[in-house]
Design a protein around this motif. Sequence first.
Motif, PDB file in Angstrom:
ATOM      1  N   UNK A 363       0.812  -1.219   0.000  1.00 43.58           N
ATOM      2  CA  UNK A 363       0.000   0.000   0.000  1.00 43.58           C
ATOM      3  C   UNK A 363       0.846   1.270   0.000  1.00 43.58           C
ATOM      4  N   UNK A 364       2.025   1.214   0.579  1.00 44.38           N
ATOM      5  CA  UNK A 364       2.911   2.374   0.491  1.00 44.38           C
ATOM      6  C   UNK A 364       3.302   2.622  -0.970  1.00 44.38           C
ATOM      7  N   UNK A 365       3.631   1.552  -1.679  1.00 42.33           N
ATOM      8  CA  UNK A 365       3.974   1.690  -3.094  1.00 42.33           C
ATOM      9  C   UNK A 365       2.780   2.209  -3.903  1.00 42.33           C
ATOM     10  N   UNK A 366       1.587   1.733  -3.553  1.00 50.99           N
ATOM     11  CA  UNK A 366       0.383   2.204  -4.231  1.00 50.99           C
ATOM     12  C   UNK A 366       0.143   3.689  -3.979  1.00 50.99           C
ATOM     13  N   UNK A 367       0.440   4.133  -2.748  1.00 53.45           N
ATOM     14  CA  UNK A 367       0.307   5.561  -2.429  1.00 53.45           C
ATOM     15  C   UNK A 367       1.209   6.396  -3.319  1.00 53.45           C
ATOM     16  N   UNK A 368       2.433   5.912  -3.533  1.00 56.19           N
ATOM     17  CA  UNK A 368       3.370   6.647  -4.388  1.00 56.19           C
ATOM     18  C   UNK A 368       2.870   6.694  -5.827  1.00 56.19           C
ATOM     19  N   UNK A 369       2.421   5.553  -6.339  1.00 58.21           N
ATOM     20  CA  UNK A 369       2.031   5.482  -7.749  1.00 58.21           C
ATOM     21  C   UNK A 369       0.750   6.260  -8.028  1.00 58.21           C
ATOM     22  N   UNK A 370      -0.313   5.941  -7.291  1.00 53.48           N
ATOM     23  CA  UNK A 370      -1.596   6.597  -7.545  1.00 53.48           C
ATOM     24  C   UNK A 370      -1.541   8.064  -7.114  1.00 53.48           C
ATOM     25  N   UNK A 371      -0.840   8.341  -6.020  1.00 52.01           N
ATOM     26  CA  UNK A 371      -0.724   9.717  -5.556  1.00 52.01           C
ATOM     27  C   UNK A 371      -0.006  10.611  -6.548  1.00 52.01           C
ATOM     28  N   UNK A 372       1.077  10.127  -7.116  1.00 54.25           N
ATOM     29  CA  UNK A 372       1.817  10.910  -8.105  1.00 54.25           C
ATOM     30  C   UNK A 372       0.963  11.143  -9.350  1.00 54.25           C
ATOM     31  N   UNK A 373       0.217  10.126  -9.746  1.00 58.25           N
ATOM     32  CA  UNK A 373      -0.698  10.278 -10.888  1.00 58.25           C
ATOM     33  C   UNK A 373      -1.745  11.356 -10.600  1.00 58.25           C
ATOM     34  N   UNK A 443      -7.407  15.750  -0.082  1.00 63.69           N
ATOM     35  CA  UNK A 443      -7.583  14.436  -0.697  1.00 63.69           C
ATOM     36  C   UNK A 443      -6.631  13.476   0.015  1.00 63.69           C
ATOM     37  N   UNK A 444      -7.190  12.644   0.893  1.00 63.65           N
ATOM     38  CA  UNK A 444      -6.396  11.734   1.718  1.00 63.65           C
ATOM     39  C   UNK A 444      -7.148  10.408   1.842  1.00 63.65           C
ATOM     40  N   UNK A 445      -7.205   9.659   0.761  1.00 61.00           N
ATOM     41  CA  UNK A 445      -8.056   8.466   0.721  1.00 61.00           C
ATOM     42  C   UNK A 445      -7.422   7.255   1.383  1.00 61.00           C
ATOM     43  N   UNK A 446      -8.189   6.177   1.530  1.00 58.26           N
ATOM     44  CA  UNK A 446      -7.562   4.908   1.903  1.00 58.26           C
ATOM     45  C   UNK A 446      -6.482   4.567   0.881  1.00 58.26           C
ATOM     46  N   UNK A 447      -5.407   3.935   1.342  1.00 56.66           N
ATOM     47  CA  UNK A 447      -4.265   3.698   0.470  1.00 56.66           C
ATOM     48  C   UNK A 447      -4.460   2.542  -0.511  1.00 56.66           C
ATOM     49  N   UNK A 448      -5.693   2.042  -0.594  1.00 56.27           N
ATOM     50  CA  UNK A 448      -6.019   0.954  -1.513  1.00 56.27           C
ATOM     51  C   UNK A 448      -6.664   1.453  -2.796  1.00 56.27           C
ATOM     52  N   UNK A 449      -6.825   2.754  -2.982  1.00 56.44           N
ATOM     53  CA  UNK A 449      -7.504   3.243  -4.186  1.00 56.44           C
ATOM     54  C   UNK A 449      -6.686   2.921  -5.431  1.00 56.44           C
TER      55      UNK A 449
END
Length: 472
Positions: A363-373, A443-449
């Motif tokens: 989920x940390x990696x997902x935060x980086x990827x989706x967050x940067x997008x 914008x601070x969603x669950x880290x699974x988005x």
Amino acid sequence: MQKVCSRLHGPSLLGKTDLWNSVNACVKFHKGCGVLCQKSAVKHPPPVLPQIPPCDFKPEPYQGMSKERLLHIRKNNCNPMTMKVTYYKKPVFINQGYMQWLWDVDGRRYLDLFAGVATVSVGHCNPKVTETAEKQLRRLWHTTAIYVYPQMQEYAEKLASLLPDPLKVVYFTNSGSEANDLAVLMARLYTGNFDVITLRGSYHGGSPQATGLTSNADYKYPIPSSMGCHNTMCPDVFRGLWGGSHCRDSPGVGGAVQFPKNYLKDTYQLVREKGGICIADEVQTGFGRTGSHFWGFQGHNVFPDMVTMAKGIANGFPMGAVVTTAEIARSFGKGVHFNTFGGNPLACAVASSVLDTIKEDKMQENSAEVGTYLLTELAKLRDKYEIIGDVRGKGLQIGVEMVKDKASRDPLPPEAMAEIFEDTKDMGVLIGKGGLYGQTFRIKPPMCITKNDADFFLAVFNQAVQNYMERR
């Protein structure tokens, strides 16, 4: 003035964003209806509204009180503050949640991009965490630290392993406010100093002590609070004299303000030269939310003397913690402090499962990827609309600051913010608000988005801003 600690936090420079796709890549649309499609004097085709991504989960039908009855009780039996903080002109009546989704009592589904105020870290009712909670509920709900039970020690060791030496001693609390209170107490005991410095516009909790640390008029009452707390200028590169957005390094909390590069390094050095210690408030930025690092302070290459945490620590279960050095922790033994609920078996079991889930599901990696997008695509909307003044953040900790116009940078008025806010909700997305003037969407969603979820939000937000601009 003696300086005890610096209440600063947040991670580092955003990564490259040139590999991401455009906003509407994966979003389906359907014809609009209702208020947005009513005829006006000027003929326009009805707006094409984004369609919410599919979800296989089926919520249980709501069979409780009517919305009218719920609202009546809320107004008459709950403290008036409950209504004061209620979002939206037409409130959302929540019935059930699953991962990044929430359903209201009428069965309508919403994409939750505020996560119970940045608290639901791994998703509503995450199956792995839910299974752990159910197993622990059948074994032992509650006992206190006067006895030795394995869940506290197991979790303390696991949590401490994620922090750098010598931050290895943990004290459990029930909330971020309580953690910050105790951090200040420990700092005062250890240093012999009394005064505390925080940033203007900051928020560090709602307890009597924490409201002193907090520097935001909305959270202040007309009585003295927490003697010895002092506020210094917030290093806001959008509104302050800090060199502009190219000098940013990382996000803070008050409307997701970003610090200038090297700000924390220089601040920590100055505080320590004057005999103080530094406290990193990771209540919102911790547990991988910022993507590049597990803790916000790591992105600055600084080492705090104490770290406070809560919110995402247990995915919404009430829990917080103070982590510090053995030397500072020993000063706490000058008196006796007892916490009835802090670190109880159920809380520790849930929090331990959250750590496992963040790691196993990346989920940390997902935060980086989706967050940067998200940041990349929101920046395109900033360039498109005069009223989007600034887009900032890191990972899934994002702020969008709204202005009257880019030249003046005057905050967009509350009634205008409310229109966009309400429109976004009516199209199926829940976001937050913050900032000194309530001018920043959070914008601070669950880290699974997912990226599809991000595309849906971007299309909805674009439509909401466009609707406002047309009405204006």
